[in-house]
Design a protein around this motif. Structure first.
Motif, PDB file in Angstrom:
ATOM      1  N   TYR A 166     114.631  89.690 125.874  1.00  0.00           N
ATOM      2  CA  TYR A 166     114.925  89.155 124.399  1.00  0.00           C
ATOM      3  C   TYR A 166     116.496  89.369 124.214  1.00  0.00           C
ATOM      4  O   TYR A 166     117.018  88.700 123.402  1.00  0.00           O
ATOM      5  CB  TYR A 166     114.105  90.026 123.396  1.00  0.00           C
ATOM      6  CG  TYR A 166     114.503  89.858 122.006  1.00  0.00           C
ATOM      7  CD1 TYR A 166     114.230  88.468 121.480  1.00  0.00           C
ATOM      8  CD2 TYR A 166     114.914  90.703 121.024  1.00  0.00           C
ATOM      9  CE1 TYR A 166     114.405  88.098 120.108  1.00  0.00           C
ATOM     10  CE2 TYR A 166     115.238  90.354 119.748  1.00  0.00           C
ATOM     11  CZ  TYR A 166     115.126  88.911 119.245  1.00  0.00           C
ATOM     12  OH  TYR A 166     115.160  88.501 118.093  1.00  0.00           O
ATOM     13  N   SER A 167     117.113  90.191 124.941  1.00  0.00           N
ATOM     14  CA  SER A 167     118.527  90.547 124.757  1.00  0.00           C
ATOM     15  C   SER A 167     119.322  89.189 125.317  1.00  0.00           C
ATOM     16  O   SER A 167     120.492  89.210 124.845  1.00  0.00           O
ATOM     17  CB  SER A 167     118.884  91.746 125.730  1.00  0.00           C
ATOM     18  OG  SER A 167     119.108  91.264 127.118  1.00  0.00           O
ATOM     19  N   ARG A 168     118.567  88.354 125.875  1.00  0.00           N
ATOM     20  CA  ARG A 168     119.467  87.108 125.981  1.00  0.00           C
ATOM     21  C   ARG A 168     119.562  86.181 124.953  1.00  0.00           C
ATOM     22  O   ARG A 168     120.505  85.258 124.712  1.00  0.00           O
ATOM     23  CB  ARG A 168     118.623  86.205 127.131  1.00  0.00           C
ATOM     24  CG  ARG A 168     118.533  86.767 128.544  1.00  0.00           C
ATOM     25  CD  ARG A 168     117.927  85.864 129.609  1.00  0.00           C
ATOM     26  NE  ARG A 168     116.459  85.548 129.316  1.00  0.00           N
ATOM     27  CZ  ARG A 168     115.902  84.503 129.184  1.00  0.00           C
ATOM     28  NH1 ARG A 168     116.427  83.316 129.280  1.00  0.00           N
ATOM     29  NH2 ARG A 168     114.445  84.450 128.748  1.00  0.00           N
ATOM     30  N   ALA A 221     120.782  93.057 118.946  1.00  0.00           N
ATOM     31  CA  ALA A 221     119.712  94.139 118.347  1.00  0.00           C
ATOM     32  C   ALA A 221     118.922  94.930 119.545  1.00  0.00           C
ATOM     33  O   ALA A 221     118.456  96.007 119.230  1.00  0.00           O
ATOM     34  CB  ALA A 221     118.463  93.185 118.078  1.00  0.00           C
ATOM     35  N   VAL A 222     118.786  94.550 120.671  1.00  0.00           N
ATOM     36  CA  VAL A 222     118.170  95.043 121.715  1.00  0.00           C
ATOM     37  C   VAL A 222     119.289  96.470 121.978  1.00  0.00           C
ATOM     38  O   VAL A 222     118.613  97.306 121.980  1.00  0.00           O
ATOM     39  CB  VAL A 222     118.200  94.216 122.913  1.00  0.00           C
ATOM     40  CG1 VAL A 222     117.824  95.063 124.315  1.00  0.00           C
ATOM     41  CG2 VAL A 222     117.077  93.137 122.783  1.00  0.00           C
ATOM     42  N   LYS A 223     120.576  96.175 122.179  1.00  0.00           N
ATOM     43  CA  LYS A 223     121.425  97.301 122.514  1.00  0.00           C
ATOM     44  C   LYS A 223     121.228  98.281 121.529  1.00  0.00           C
ATOM     45  O   LYS A 223     121.135  99.621 121.842  1.00  0.00           O
ATOM     46  CB  LYS A 223     122.864  96.709 122.390  1.00  0.00           C
ATOM     47  CG  LYS A 223     123.735  97.866 123.115  1.00  0.00           C
ATOM     48  CD  LYS A 223     125.135  97.116 123.276  1.00  0.00           C
ATOM     49  CE  LYS A 223     126.183  97.929 123.771  1.00  0.00           C
ATOM     50  NZ  LYS A 223     127.375  97.454 124.016  1.00  0.00           N
ATOM     51  N   GLY A 224     121.046  98.023 120.190  1.00  0.00           N
ATOM     52  CA  GLY A 224     121.082  98.994 119.141  1.00  0.00           C
ATOM     53  C   GLY A 224     119.686  99.671 119.114  1.00  0.00           C
ATOM     54  O   GLY A 224     119.568 100.915 118.948  1.00  0.00           O
ATOM     55  N   TYR A 225     118.489  99.024 119.679  1.00  0.00           N
ATOM     56  CA  TYR A 225     117.271  99.783 119.703  1.00  0.00           C
ATOM     57  C   TYR A 225     117.297 100.759 120.793  1.00  0.00           C
ATOM     58  O   TYR A 225     116.655 101.807 120.576  1.00  0.00           O
ATOM     59  CB  TYR A 225     116.169  98.495 119.795  1.00  0.00           C
ATOM     60  CG  TYR A 225     114.832  99.202 120.145  1.00  0.00           C
ATOM     61  CD1 TYR A 225     114.253  99.844 118.980  1.00  0.00           C
ATOM     62  CD2 TYR A 225     114.108  99.238 121.389  1.00  0.00           C
ATOM     63  CE1 TYR A 225     113.098 100.479 119.590  1.00  0.00           C
ATOM     64  CE2 TYR A 225     112.952  99.696 121.699  1.00  0.00           C
ATOM     65  CZ  TYR A 225     112.396 100.394 120.705  1.00  0.00           C
ATOM     66  OH  TYR A 225     111.223 100.926 120.939  1.00  0.00           O
ATOM     67  N   VAL A 226     117.735 100.187 121.850  1.00  0.00           N
ATOM     68  CA  VAL A 226     117.788 101.098 123.090  1.00  0.00           C
ATOM     69  C   VAL A 226     118.611 102.359 122.900  1.00  0.00           C
ATOM     70  O   VAL A 226     118.293 103.448 122.893  1.00  0.00           O
ATOM     71  CB  VAL A 226     118.350 100.242 124.278  1.00  0.00           C
ATOM     72  CG1 VAL A 226     118.487 101.438 125.283  1.00  0.00           C
ATOM     73  CG2 VAL A 226     117.254  99.232 124.487  1.00  0.00           C
ATOM     74  N   ALA A 250     116.136  97.261 130.584  1.00  0.00           N
ATOM     75  CA  ALA A 250     116.388  96.774 129.122  1.00  0.00           C
ATOM     76  C   ALA A 250     117.760  96.326 128.928  1.00  0.00           C
ATOM     77  O   ALA A 250     118.341  95.313 128.339  1.00  0.00           O
ATOM     78  CB  ALA A 250     115.908  97.771 128.116  1.00  0.00           C
ATOM     79  N   LEU A 251     118.907  97.356 129.553  1.00  0.00           N
ATOM     80  CA  LEU A 251     120.250  96.831 129.246  1.00  0.00           C
ATOM     81  C   LEU A 251     120.937  96.060 130.550  1.00  0.00           C
ATOM     82  O   LEU A 251     122.057  96.106 130.783  1.00  0.00           O
ATOM     83  CB  LEU A 251     121.033  98.151 129.453  1.00  0.00           C
ATOM     84  CG  LEU A 251     120.520  99.038 127.876  1.00  0.00           C
ATOM     85  CD1 LEU A 251     121.364 100.455 127.887  1.00  0.00           C
ATOM     86  CD2 LEU A 251     120.855  98.212 126.729  1.00  0.00           C
ATOM     87  N   ARG A 252     120.042  95.695 131.552  1.00  0.00           N
ATOM     88  CA  ARG A 252     120.710  95.023 132.797  1.00  0.00           C
ATOM     89  C   ARG A 252     121.259  93.789 132.356  1.00  0.00           C
ATOM     90  O   ARG A 252     122.533  93.722 133.410  1.00  0.00           O
ATOM     91  CB  ARG A 252     119.240  94.895 133.632  1.00  0.00           C
ATOM     92  CG  ARG A 252     119.800  94.176 135.110  1.00  0.00           C
ATOM     93  CD  ARG A 252     118.741  93.831 135.790  1.00  0.00           C
ATOM     94  NE  ARG A 252     117.859  94.868 136.252  1.00  0.00           N
ATOM     95  CZ  ARG A 252     117.896  95.706 137.286  1.00  0.00           C
ATOM     96  NH1 ARG A 252     119.068  95.576 137.991  1.00  0.00           N
ATOM     97  NH2 ARG A 252     116.990  96.722 137.559  1.00  0.00           N
ATOM     98  N   LEU A 253     121.195  93.302 131.397  1.00  0.00           N
ATOM     99  CA  LEU A 253     122.195  92.067 131.114  1.00  0.00           C
ATOM    100  C   LEU A 253     123.375  92.405 130.161  1.00  0.00           C
ATOM    101  O   LEU A 253     124.096  91.513 129.828  1.00  0.00           O
ATOM    102  CB  LEU A 253     121.205  90.804 130.387  1.00  0.00           C
ATOM    103  CG  LEU A 253     120.099  90.256 131.438  1.00  0.00           C
ATOM    104  CD1 LEU A 253     119.345  89.136 130.710  1.00  0.00           C
ATOM    105  CD2 LEU A 253     120.677  89.972 132.783  1.00  0.00           C
ATOM    106  N   LEU A 254     123.265  93.573 129.572  1.00  0.00           N
ATOM    107  CA  LEU A 254     124.188  94.073 128.435  1.00  0.00           C
ATOM    108  C   LEU A 254     125.475  94.872 129.040  1.00  0.00           C
ATOM    109  O   LEU A 254     125.463  95.557 130.133  1.00  0.00           O
ATOM    110  CB  LEU A 254     123.614  94.659 127.631  1.00  0.00           C
ATOM    111  CG  LEU A 254     122.282  93.811 126.756  1.00  0.00           C
ATOM    112  CD1 LEU A 254     121.688  94.762 125.881  1.00  0.00           C
ATOM    113  CD2 LEU A 254     122.908  92.667 126.152  1.00  0.00           C
TER     114      LEU A 254
END
Length: 221
Positions: A192-194, A199-204, A217-221
């Motif tokens: 979903y981070s794509r 939103a994903v960064k904030g949730y994590v 989860a953060l592999r692409l960020l």
């Protein structure tokens, strides 16, 4: 079933023990293999499919289930390839019973992940009102593969992912010590981070996830 018998016979005739051994090792020796690589297996399936189209169209759910109960892993993958081809956008309401049986039978990531994404995910896109009761049931089950499926079923939804539902599943299972659950949480969030990286960064950042889930989860960020 002529189709099933002919397909299995073709797989048997073309079995290769030298290839079967490393395939079995790759899946932790949970399954027996004929030793047939994916491209050849699909070619054999296509060959037999063309000869038995009428039988398949009328009985593909039954054929799928029968193939899935065979011991060789290639039969399970043929079953999934077959039903995914035939059932696309043609689900009926009680197909969820078959989908659940496929998830909990001969379970490992190589079949469960496909079933969760394309069969469970496709079914719930066709019957969105079933999403909450089905995912609640799967999520609360004492079966890690149903739990994993509840986490990852939206992988094909892309920007249409229900992030609140995904977060709810992550919260429910974030303390799990099971590798396949931790990995599923990270995978679903990474996917979903794509489409919504913020939103994903904030949730994590605001959630106490297991290290593996967070890393994935953060592999692409």
């Amino acid at each position: 079933m002529e189709f099933k018998n002919e397909l299995i016979k073709l797989l048997q005739v073309n079995s290769n023990n030298e290839l079967a051994v490393p395939m079995e090792n790759y899946l932790k020796n949970n399954f027996t293999f004929f030793g047939i690589k994916t491209d050849k297996r699909r070619a054999f399936l296509k060959l037999v499919y063309e000869k038995h189209k009428t039988e398949i169209k009328e009985n593909y759910r039954t054929i799928t289930w029968e193939l899935f109960q065979e011991k060789e892993r290639e039969c399970h993958h043929c079953a999934i390839d077959l039903i995914s081809k035939e059932i696309k956008k043609k689900f009926v309401l009680n197909d969820i019973a078959l989908i659940e049986k496929l998830i909990i039978t001969n379970s490992w990531w190589d079949t469960v992940d496909f079933i969760a994404k394309y069969l469970l995910g496709g079914y719930l896109q066709q019957f969105p009102n079933e999403t909450f009761p089905v995912i609640e049931q799967f999520s609360n089950a004492e079966n890690i593969w149903l739990n994993r499926s509840a986490i990852i079923f939206q992988l094909s939804y892309k920007e249409k992912t229900n992030f609140d539902l995904l977060k709810s599943e992550c919260e429910k299972h974030k303390h799990s010590t099971e590798f396949f659950i931790q990995k599923a949480i990270g995978w679903a969030l990474r996917d979903y981070s794509r489409f919504n990286p913020k939103a994903v960064k904030g949730y994590v950042a605001s959630t106490n996830l297991k290290p593996l889930s967070k890393k994935e989860a953060l592999r692409l960020l």
